[in-house]
Design a protein around this motif. Structure first.
Motif, mmCIF file in Angstrom:
data_model
loop_
_atom_site.group_PDB
_atom_site.id
_atom_site.type_symbol
_atom_site.label_atom_id
_atom_site.label_comp_id
_atom_site.label_asym_id
_atom_site.label_seq_id
_atom_site.Cartn_x
_atom_site.Cartn_y
_atom_site.Cartn_z
ATOM 1 N N VAL A 85 44.603 39.720 44.110
ATOM 2 C CA VAL A 85 44.758 39.749 42.715
ATOM 3 C C VAL A 85 44.456 38.386 41.933
ATOM 4 O O VAL A 85 45.446 37.681 42.115
ATOM 5 N N ASN A 86 43.086 38.346 41.309
ATOM 6 C CA ASN A 86 42.915 37.075 40.656
ATOM 7 C C ASN A 86 43.549 37.179 39.189
ATOM 8 O O ASN A 86 42.868 37.736 38.390
ATOM 9 N N CYS A 87 44.718 36.710 38.892
ATOM 10 C CA CYS A 87 45.385 36.843 37.629
ATOM 11 C C CYS A 87 45.261 35.443 37.049
ATOM 12 O O CYS A 87 45.286 35.402 35.516
ATOM 13 N N ILE A 134 39.984 44.200 45.870
ATOM 14 C CA ILE A 134 40.267 43.218 45.038
ATOM 15 C C ILE A 134 40.512 43.827 43.523
ATOM 16 O O ILE A 134 39.683 44.520 43.191
ATOM 17 N N LEU A 135 41.267 42.816 43.165
ATOM 18 C CA LEU A 135 41.569 43.196 41.460
ATOM 19 C C LEU A 135 41.481 41.910 40.603
ATOM 20 O O LEU A 135 42.008 40.823 40.867
ATOM 21 N N ASN A 136 40.256 41.783 39.737
ATOM 22 C CA ASN A 136 40.212 40.465 38.991
ATOM 23 C C ASN A 136 40.398 41.046 37.460
ATOM 24 O O ASN A 136 40.414 41.937 36.899
ATOM 25 N N LYS A 176 37.305 47.634 48.034
ATOM 26 C CA LYS A 176 37.142 48.150 46.835
ATOM 27 C C LYS A 176 37.473 47.344 45.922
ATOM 28 O O LYS A 176 38.321 46.401 45.854
ATOM 29 N N VAL A 177 36.591 47.105 44.770
ATOM 30 C CA VAL A 177 36.778 46.020 43.597
ATOM 31 C C VAL A 177 36.903 46.783 42.213
ATOM 32 O O VAL A 177 36.466 47.638 42.020
#
Length: 262
Positions: A85-87, A134-136, A176-177
């Motif tokens: 998780v790119n926060c 991946i969650l951007n 999964k993105v």
């Protein structure tokens, strides 16, 4: 082997809310941010409340050498990451030519370069594991140009388009993105970007970080490509497609300028 969710920007705002939402679901975490003391207290609290393992690493993602060291540490370790998780993100406001260049460079390093490098390094690890997620974190700012916040808006447009492209590429690796595009959220972003916080903080238009995080984790369960919490924000994200480019950038500039430092 134990698997972890790695969250950057986890010491406050949406990153912290995501950490709590995932810990509540029983996920083991690796938290990354600049403030070591803050991370340590968060790790202790989440461990006590939810009985999960919470590791942390103080790392300034705007410094490439420190990021390299962190990625090497992950590569040599035995902990598997199946959710990234790119926060972490930085915002600036005001005339572009009036900005301190080092601040602008730091924004680009964190919002674009560090995020991309983390996706590359951890994405490769996920491919070897047979999959992951991946969650951007972008913003509804990603859907239009933003005068008086030009670098920030452009960086979020990069995150949106990069994430959508990765989603297609990495599908064959079972990765999964998704990309999260929140609207204005009640965090410390406005003060850090030197915006007029008093005009914004009490607005009913702002969502809480917890609302955004809850919506995001539920959308991840459904493998949504673009995640926009809030009906009003989904409407705002769609508006730029309905108007001329001239009109969109003019209106965005008028709104941003009203909240910029004088």
């Amino acid at each position: 082997m134990t698997r972890y969710a790695l969250i950057t920007g986890a010491s406050s705002g949406i990153g912290l809310a995501m950490a709590e939402a995932l810990a509540r679901r029983g996920r083991n975490l690796i938290l990354v941010a600049r403030q070591r003391d803050r991370l340590e207290s968060i790790a202790i609290e989440l461990t006590q409340r939810f009985g999960v393992e919470v590791l942390f690493r103080a790392c300034d993602l705007g410094e490439p050498l420190r990021l390299s060291g962190f990625l090497l540490e992950l590569e040599e370790g035995e902990r598997q990451i199946d959710l990234l998780v790119n926060c972490a993100g930085i915002g600036t406001s005001g005339p572009f030519l009036g900005q301190d260049w080092m601040t602008e460079q730091d924004l680009i390093e964190v919002n674009i370069l560090a995020l991309t490098r983390l996706c590359h390094a951890i994405g490769n690890s996920m491919a070897l594991l047979g999959g992951g997620q991946i969650l951007n974190v972008a913003s509804i700012a990603a859907f239009q140009p933003g005068p008086w916040m030009s670098t920030y808006y452009a960086s979020k447009a990069y995150v949106l388009h990069f994430s959508e492209a990765l989603r297609v590429e990495l599908k064959k690796c079972s990765i999964k993105v998704s990309v999260l595009c929140p609207g204005p959220t009640r965090t410390g972003f406005f003060s850090r970007a030197q915006m007029d916080e008093q005009k914004l903080i009490d607005s009913k238009l702002l969502m809480s970080p917890e609302e955004v995080a809850l919506y995001a984790v539920r959308a991840l369960d459904r493998n949504r490509a673009i995640i926009i919490p809030g009906r009003r924000n989904r409407w705002l994200a769609a508006l730029p497609r309905l108007g001329s480019r001239w009109l969109v950038r003019t209106i965005a500039g008028m709104i941003n300028k009203a909240y910029c430092p004088r």
